[in-house]
Design a protein around this motif. Structure first.
Motif, PDB file in Angstrom:
ATOM      1  N   GLY A 155     -15.537   8.140   3.360  1.00 28.31           N
ATOM      2  CA  GLY A 155     -16.299   6.938   3.702  1.00 28.31           C
ATOM      3  C   GLY A 155     -15.460   5.670   3.646  1.00 28.31           C
ATOM      4  N   VAL A 156     -16.055   4.549   4.024  1.00 26.70           N
ATOM      5  CA  VAL A 156     -15.271   3.302   4.067  1.00 26.70           C
ATOM      6  C   VAL A 156     -14.847   2.871   2.670  1.00 26.70           C
ATOM      7  CG1 VAL A 156     -16.362   2.379   6.142  1.00 26.70           C
ATOM      8  CG2 VAL A 156     -17.253   1.751   3.915  1.00 26.70           C
ATOM      9  N   GLY A 157     -13.689   2.258   2.642  1.00 29.52           N
ATOM     10  CA  GLY A 157     -13.203   1.647   1.406  1.00 29.52           C
ATOM     11  C   GLY A 157     -12.776   2.620   0.334  1.00 29.52           C
ATOM     12  N   LEU A 158     -12.498   3.880   0.706  1.00 27.88           N
ATOM     13  CA  LEU A 158     -12.124   4.858  -0.318  1.00 27.88           C
ATOM     14  C   LEU A 158     -10.623   5.136  -0.375  1.00 27.88           C
ATOM     15  CD1 LEU A 158     -15.067   7.425  -0.077  1.00 27.88           C
ATOM     16  CD2 LEU A 158     -14.803   5.467  -1.588  1.00 27.88           C
ATOM     17  N   GLY A 159      -9.867   4.483   0.506  1.00 27.01           N
ATOM     18  CA  GLY A 159      -8.408   4.612   0.382  1.00 27.01           C
ATOM     19  C   GLY A 159      -7.710   5.355   1.512  1.00 27.01           C
ATOM     20  N   LYS A 160      -8.400   5.586   2.650  1.00 21.51           N
ATOM     21  CA  LYS A 160      -7.751   6.309   3.745  1.00 21.51           C
ATOM     22  C   LYS A 160      -6.577   5.507   4.308  1.00 21.51           C
ATOM     23  CE  LYS A 160     -11.493   6.474   6.258  1.00 21.51           C
ATOM     24  NZ  LYS A 160     -12.415   5.747   5.388  1.00 21.51           N
ATOM     25  N   LEU A 174       0.850  -1.193   0.000  1.00 18.77           N
ATOM     26  CA  LEU A 174       0.000   0.000   0.000  1.00 18.77           C
ATOM     27  C   LEU A 174       0.886   1.244   0.000  1.00 18.77           C
ATOM     28  CD1 LEU A 174      -2.738  -1.138   2.571  1.00 18.77           C
ATOM     29  CD2 LEU A 174      -2.748  -1.347   0.087  1.00 18.77           C
ATOM     30  N   VAL A 227      -3.974   4.975  -7.125  1.00 19.63           N
ATOM     31  CA  VAL A 227      -4.330   5.596  -8.395  1.00 19.63           C
ATOM     32  C   VAL A 227      -5.014   6.941  -8.147  1.00 19.63           C
ATOM     33  CG1 VAL A 227      -5.562   5.290 -10.567  1.00 19.63           C
ATOM     34  CG2 VAL A 227      -4.676   3.291  -9.352  1.00 19.63           C
ATOM     35  N   HIS A 242      -4.962   3.165   2.985  1.00 22.47           N
ATOM     36  CA  HIS A 242      -3.912   3.054   1.959  1.00 22.47           C
ATOM     37  C   HIS A 242      -2.991   4.282   1.999  1.00 22.47           C
ATOM     38  CE1 HIS A 242      -2.936   1.540  -2.345  1.00 22.47           C
ATOM     39  NE2 HIS A 242      -1.973   2.346  -1.953  1.00 22.47           N
ATOM     40  N   ARG A 246     -12.975  -0.693  -2.257  1.00 21.58           N
ATOM     41  CA  ARG A 246     -12.776  -2.042  -1.707  1.00 21.58           C
ATOM     42  C   ARG A 246     -13.700  -3.034  -2.392  1.00 21.58           C
ATOM     43  NH1 ARG A 246     -13.276  -1.680   4.091  1.00 21.58           N
ATOM     44  NH2 ARG A 246     -11.168  -0.859   3.954  1.00 21.58           N
ATOM     45  N   ASN A 289      -9.792  11.885  -5.220  1.00 18.37           N
ATOM     46  CA  ASN A 289      -8.769  11.735  -4.177  1.00 18.37           C
ATOM     47  C   ASN A 289      -7.532  12.592  -4.430  1.00 18.37           C
ATOM     48  OD1 ASN A 289      -7.156  10.440  -6.113  1.00 18.37           O
ATOM     49  ND2 ASN A 289      -7.933   8.423  -5.541  1.00 18.37           N
ATOM     50  N   SER A 313       1.130   2.501  -5.867  1.00 20.42           N
ATOM     51  CA  SER A 313      -0.031   1.657  -6.157  1.00 20.42           C
ATOM     52  C   SER A 313      -1.352   2.401  -5.933  1.00 20.42           C
ATOM     53  CB  SER A 313       0.010   0.378  -5.306  1.00 20.42           C
ATOM     54  OG  SER A 313      -0.037   0.709  -3.950  1.00 20.42           O
TER      55      SER A 313
HETATM   56  P1  ADP Z   1     -10.521   2.952   3.917  1.00 21.12           P
HETATM   57  O1  ADP Z   1      -9.381   2.920   4.888  1.00 21.12           O
HETATM   58  O2  ADP Z   1     -10.849   4.336   3.465  1.00 21.12           O
HETATM   59  O3  ADP Z   1     -11.725   2.199   4.388  1.00 21.12           O
HETATM   60  P2  ADP Z   1      -8.715   1.421   2.278  1.00 21.12           P
HETATM   61  O4  ADP Z   1      -7.531   2.297   2.279  1.00 21.12           O
HETATM   62  O5  ADP Z   1      -8.666   0.214   3.148  1.00 21.12           O
HETATM   63  O6  ADP Z   1     -10.041   2.236   2.583  1.00 21.12           O
HETATM   64  O7  ADP Z   1      -9.012   1.004   0.751  1.00 21.12           O
HETATM   65  C1  ADP Z   1      -9.772  -0.140   0.418  1.00 21.12           C
HETATM   66  C2  ADP Z   1      -9.079  -0.882  -0.699  1.00 21.12           C
HETATM   67  O8  ADP Z   1      -9.112  -0.116  -1.890  1.00 21.12           O
HETATM   68  C3  ADP Z   1      -7.608  -1.148  -0.431  1.00 21.12           C
HETATM   69  O9  ADP Z   1      -7.296  -2.393  -0.994  1.00 21.12           O
HETATM   70  C4  ADP Z   1      -6.903  -0.037  -1.154  1.00 21.12           C
HETATM   71  O10 ADP Z   1      -5.606  -0.425  -1.533  1.00 21.12           O
HETATM   72  C5  ADP Z   1      -7.797   0.162  -2.352  1.00 21.12           C
HETATM   73  N1  ADP Z   1      -7.803   1.528  -2.882  1.00 21.12           N
HETATM   74  C6  ADP Z   1      -8.556   2.559  -2.458  1.00 21.12           C
HETATM   75  N2  ADP Z   1      -8.347   3.661  -3.196  1.00 21.12           N
HETATM   76  C7  ADP Z   1      -7.418   3.311  -4.114  1.00 21.12           C
HETATM   77  C8  ADP Z   1      -6.766   4.012  -5.172  1.00 21.12           C
HETATM   78  N3  ADP Z   1      -7.036   5.296  -5.436  1.00 21.12           N
HETATM   79  N4  ADP Z   1      -5.881   3.335  -5.933  1.00 21.12           N
HETATM   80  C9  ADP Z   1      -5.619   2.039  -5.683  1.00 21.12           C
HETATM   81  N5  ADP Z   1      -6.181   1.323  -4.710  1.00 21.12           N
HETATM   82  C10 ADP Z   1      -7.077   1.946  -3.914  1.00 21.12           C
END
Ligand code: ADP
Ligand code: MG
Length: 462
Positions: free
Chosen positions: A165-170, A129, A135, A172, A329, A140, A133
């Protein structure tokens, strides 16, 4: 967990161990090839065998998630060749004593004290992460560019607060910041939930001095999912002190949450205002363009990693991107299923295959709760919920009750004692009896089979 396993195994004792794990491992080696086998499958152990499922042991959560997202279908297909009745696999994390040096980072490993040791196990950065990787897209862009700026100019934006919100890349992004800075700084990366866990443990062990020292020593403090502090007064107090003393000494703080500071419920005002005192950036839902870019990037990663070609047409990629509306996610989860499907069936997918897979995935994601099962089952049999939960034993009430217990066991992750408690405090042995009875009837009795199928589809559709 262990206790439950024992109880359940008594229940299926007529079915003693029938599979030979070594034999299955050999089959894995053939199917997956030496590279994947040596890195992943070889480390999977058999913990327990049941009639219709297996519990397999894996060393970490990350390992489990990886295996589940990439190989689960194939693993199940393999084990079924050795025992047809298997229809499910569960994983149990069996932590290795050895901590993987590569995955964690605290600069001074020599002076590890007891509290540090336990925290070390959680202060892990996932090497995958990283910024490369991640994008970039409209939703974002700002969060990404300030995450990078923080790494170049420590303490200029302090704290950096990333919300979305959930699954948006925080997580990461937080992880990527941690990776970037870990070489030259004492980086602490922890979720608010873990922070609380260690806080409570330290109170119980009368070891607060160590706790305070440990967190306050970091020069980069990254804390994930701060919304978890809401309503937890003493934890907030401790966090506030940690926060202040880190700010005083000029440490960089990076925070994530699912909402902006002012919108945090039941968090003290003075904390909110301190949190809002730095730079606030947010991540929004990805647009179509970003979703497509992410899918393409993931395909590239999988191809590089496994050295194999994955053929998904642009139509299929766009279709997946349009259908996945909730978050990244979910998008990646769906893509992994699609890729697994192309591998297993060795074919290029068209949109109608895709529709089928998506339908399955969305059904699985649907959360079925014990409450929901009780409501649907009582409605289905036209009895009231209180009748169904009552102690009366007449068959028109007892059968639906047993069916609901059976479905609760099959469709939720609740344990037998937990299910018992949800059914007016019944004993777990009553639940075992119900699961057994309905399991048998649903094989022998066509009416029962049909009812169960119908109820299941109602549960998955709602
Ligand atoms: P959050 O913490 O906001 O709930 P995550 O960081 O766990 O979200 O992201 C969920 C999944 O989506 C992870 O596998 C993450 O690597 C991937 N992901 C989210 N945004 C991106 C992005 N812009 N580019 C690549 N992968 C992403
Ligand atoms: Mg997260």
């Amino acid at each position: 967990m262990d206790k439950n396993i024992k109880k359940q195994s008594a229940f299926i004792s007529e079915e003693e161990s029938t599979i030979d794990w070594n034999e299955i491992q050999n089959a894995f080696k053939k199917t997956f090839g030496a590279e994947i086998y040596n890195s992943w499958l070889q480390k999977v152990t058999l913990v327990k065998e049941f009639n219709d499922y297996l519990i397999l042991g894996v060393p970490t959560r990350f390992f489990r998630d990886w295996i589940v997202s990439r190989y689960l279908d194939k693993i199940l297909e393999q084990v079924k060749q050795f025992k047809l009745s298997l229809n499910r696999i569960e994983f149990k994390i069996i932590e290795e004593n050895k901590v993987n040096q590569e995955l964690l980072k605290v600069s001074d490993l020599n002076k590890v004290t007891e509290i540090k040791d336990s925290i070390l196990n959680y202060n892990r950065l996932n090497p995958n992460l990283n910024f490369d990787s991640f994008v970039q897209g409209k939703s974002n862009d700002i969060a990404l560019s300030y995450s990078k700026k923080v790494c170049e100019h420590l303490s200029r934006y302090n704290p950096l607060y990333i919300c979305g919100g959930v699954g948006l890349g925080k997580t990461h992004l937080l992880n990527a910041i941690g990776l970037e800075l870990q070489g030259d700084n004492n980086v602490m990366f922890i979720s608010a939930e873990r922070f609380m866990y260690h806080f409570i443990k330290s109170i119980k062990k009368n070891d607060m001095v160590n706790f305070k020292d440990f967190f306050r020593k970091s020069s980069v403090f990254i804390i994930d999912d701060i919304q978890f502090l809401s309503g937890k007064e003493s934890l907030q107090e401790e966090f506030f002190h940690t926060f202040n003393s880190l700010m005083d000494k000029g440490s960089q703080i990076i925070i994530s949450a699912d909402r902006a500071p002012i919108k945090l419920d039941r968090v003290q005002e003075r904390i909110k205002s301190r949190l809002a005192g730095g730079l606030l950036v947010d991540i929004e839902l990805p647009d179509l363009e970003l979703k497509i870019k992410i899918i393409k990037k993931k395909i590239e990663e999988i191809q590089n990693q496994f050295k194999e070609q994955i053929n998904l047409s642009d139509d299929v990629i766009t279709f997946i991107a349009i259908e996945c509306k909730t978050n990244v996610r979910e998008l990646i989860g769906v893509l992994n299923r699609v890729v697994a499907f192309t591998r297993v069936h060795n074919k290029t997918l068209d949109i109608s295959d895709c529709k089928k897979i998506l339908k399955d995935v969305f059904n699985q994601i649907k959360v079925v709760t014990v409450d929901k099962i009780q409501n649907v089952v009582s409605n289905f049999f036209n009895i009231s919920l209180s009748e169904m939960l009552s102690q009366r034993r007449s068959r028109p009430l007892a059968r639906p009750r047993q069916i609901a217990m059976y479905l609760a066991k099959k469709m939720t992750t609740r344990s037998l004692p937990e299910i018992g408690r949800r059914f007016a405090n019944r004993d777990h042995t009553t639940v075992i009896h119900a699961v057994k009875t309905i399991g048998r009837l649903s094989e022998q009795d066509d009416e029962m089979k049909k009812n169960i199928m119908q109820i299941k589809s109602i549960l998955l559709e709602q």
